[in-house]
Enzyme design. Structure first.
Site, PDB file in Angstrom:
ATOM      1  N   GLY A  86     114.675  92.817  72.853  1.00  0.00           N
ATOM      2  CA  GLY A  86     115.870  92.178  73.727  1.00  0.00           C
ATOM      3  C   GLY A  86     116.986  91.895  73.025  1.00  0.00           C
ATOM      4  O   GLY A  86     117.109  92.016  71.795  1.00  0.00           O
ATOM      5  N   GLN A  91     124.721  87.195  71.226  1.00  0.00           N
ATOM      6  CA  GLN A  91     124.472  88.154  69.757  1.00  0.00           C
ATOM      7  C   GLN A  91     125.436  88.953  69.597  1.00  0.00           C
ATOM      8  O   GLN A  91     125.760  89.484  68.682  1.00  0.00           O
ATOM      9  CB  GLN A  91     123.079  88.907  69.906  1.00  0.00           C
ATOM     10  CG  GLN A  91     121.926  88.069  69.810  1.00  0.00           C
ATOM     11  CD  GLN A  91     120.439  88.297  69.670  1.00  0.00           C
ATOM     12  OE1 GLN A  91     120.035  88.585  70.926  1.00  0.00           O
ATOM     13  NE2 GLN A  91     120.123  88.776  68.771  1.00  0.00           N
ATOM     14  N   CYS A 105     114.462  89.129  64.391  1.00  0.00           N
ATOM     15  CA  CYS A 105     115.766  89.006  65.144  1.00  0.00           C
ATOM     16  C   CYS A 105     116.770  89.950  64.676  1.00  0.00           C
ATOM     17  O   CYS A 105     117.075  90.002  63.556  1.00  0.00           O
ATOM     18  CB  CYS A 105     116.180  87.485  64.967  1.00  0.00           C
ATOM     19  SG  CYS A 105     117.905  87.339  66.004  1.00  0.00           S
ATOM     20  N   LEU A 106     117.788  90.407  65.554  1.00  0.00           N
ATOM     21  CA  LEU A 106     118.923  91.373  65.060  1.00  0.00           C
ATOM     22  C   LEU A 106     119.786  90.455  64.506  1.00  0.00           C
ATOM     23  O   LEU A 106     120.686  91.312  63.946  1.00  0.00           O
ATOM     24  CB  LEU A 106     119.075  92.230  66.425  1.00  0.00           C
ATOM     25  CG  LEU A 106     118.282  93.099  67.192  1.00  0.00           C
ATOM     26  CD1 LEU A 106     118.796  93.823  68.466  1.00  0.00           C
ATOM     27  CD2 LEU A 106     117.772  94.220  65.999  1.00  0.00           C
ATOM     28  N   HIS A 111     112.529  84.009  73.221  1.00  0.00           N
ATOM     29  CA  HIS A 111     113.440  84.254  71.826  1.00  0.00           C
ATOM     30  C   HIS A 111     114.768  84.464  72.537  1.00  0.00           C
ATOM     31  O   HIS A 111     115.712  83.787  71.919  1.00  0.00           O
ATOM     32  CB  HIS A 111     112.899  85.673  71.251  1.00  0.00           C
ATOM     33  CG  HIS A 111     113.669  85.726  69.949  1.00  0.00           C
ATOM     34  ND1 HIS A 111     113.362  85.504  68.923  1.00  0.00           N
ATOM     35  CD2 HIS A 111     114.852  86.611  70.031  1.00  0.00           C
ATOM     36  CE1 HIS A 111     114.368  86.114  67.801  1.00  0.00           C
ATOM     37  NE2 HIS A 111     115.170  86.828  68.649  1.00  0.00           N
ATOM     38  N   GLU A 112     114.950  85.415  73.393  1.00  0.00           N
ATOM     39  CA  GLU A 112     116.364  85.518  74.045  1.00  0.00           C
ATOM     40  C   GLU A 112     116.903  84.254  74.633  1.00  0.00           C
ATOM     41  O   GLU A 112     118.337  84.033  74.776  1.00  0.00           O
ATOM     42  CB  GLU A 112     116.420  86.758  75.025  1.00  0.00           C
ATOM     43  CG  GLU A 112     115.893  87.957  74.352  1.00  0.00           C
ATOM     44  CD  GLU A 112     116.441  88.172  73.019  1.00  0.00           C
ATOM     45  OE1 GLU A 112     117.804  88.052  72.809  1.00  0.00           O
ATOM     46  OE2 GLU A 112     115.736  88.879  72.293  1.00  0.00           O
ATOM     47  N   HIS A 144     118.482  82.006  72.229  1.00  0.00           N
ATOM     48  CA  HIS A 144     119.947  82.427  71.715  1.00  0.00           C
ATOM     49  C   HIS A 144     120.879  81.944  72.776  1.00  0.00           C
ATOM     50  O   HIS A 144     121.773  81.386  72.515  1.00  0.00           O
ATOM     51  CB  HIS A 144     120.190  84.078  71.793  1.00  0.00           C
ATOM     52  CG  HIS A 144     119.534  84.656  70.407  1.00  0.00           C
ATOM     53  ND1 HIS A 144     120.160  84.464  69.396  1.00  0.00           N
ATOM     54  CD2 HIS A 144     118.519  85.486  70.391  1.00  0.00           C
ATOM     55  CE1 HIS A 144     119.463  85.266  68.432  1.00  0.00           C
ATOM     56  NE2 HIS A 144     118.400  85.789  69.092  1.00  0.00           N
TER      57      HIS A 144
END
Length: 152
Positions: free
Chosen positions: A54, A59, A95-96, A137-138, A141
């Site tokens: 995702g 991000q 996480c990216l 998670h997203e 963000h």
């Protein structure tokens, strides 16, 4: 042009250089048009290029409540969790935006999410297991929360 459009992929902000930016709360999307659709395609391309599950718009430095995920539906705009049950405490998240760090967090096993699609139509979907974890998670963000700042 209200949405920055990048035809291929965008640079992912990482916590080392952009922790203040990544801790911002994102603003709701109010305009649904072809530029928003192109932004979502760029987010999706970026997510896939980096092998993510995702990606949230913050991000890549776009502080709007938009996430893309690697399952259907793939775009959730202005998502909010409206119901949740069960706890998963065994999934290790990466996480990216926080490369080379992973953390086990408590997440709900099943969530009900209210969101808008690309046309602005309000929808409600239920997600379970890994899909539920990815969306939580997203959404974190969108609220300026990283795995490094989230309590278990």
């Amino acid at each position: 042009n209200i949405y920055p459009i990048h035809r291929n992929s965008m640079k992912i902000l990482t916590s080392d250089d952009h922790i203040t930016q990544l801790s911002q709360v994102s603003k709701p999307v109010n305009i649904f048009n072809s530029q928003l659709a192109e932004l979502c395609i760029s987010l999706d391309n970026t997510m896939l290029l980096h092998n993510g599950f995702g990606l949230a718009a913050p991000q890549v430095g776009i502080f709007l409540r938009v996430i893309v995920v690697d399952f259907d539906p793939f775009v959730l705009i202005n998502p909010y969790i409206i119901g949740a049950e069960g706890i998963i405490d065994t999934i290790i998240e990466g996480c990216l935006s926080v490369p080379n760090i992973s953390k086990t967090l408590n997440r709900f096993n099943k969530i009900q999410v209210m969101y808008q699609d690309l046309s602005g139509t309000m929808k409600i979907e239920t997600f379970e297991g890994l899909d539920s974890v990815v969306i939580q998670h997203e959404i974190d963000h969108l609220d300026g929360i990283l795995i490094t700042t989230k309590e278990k």
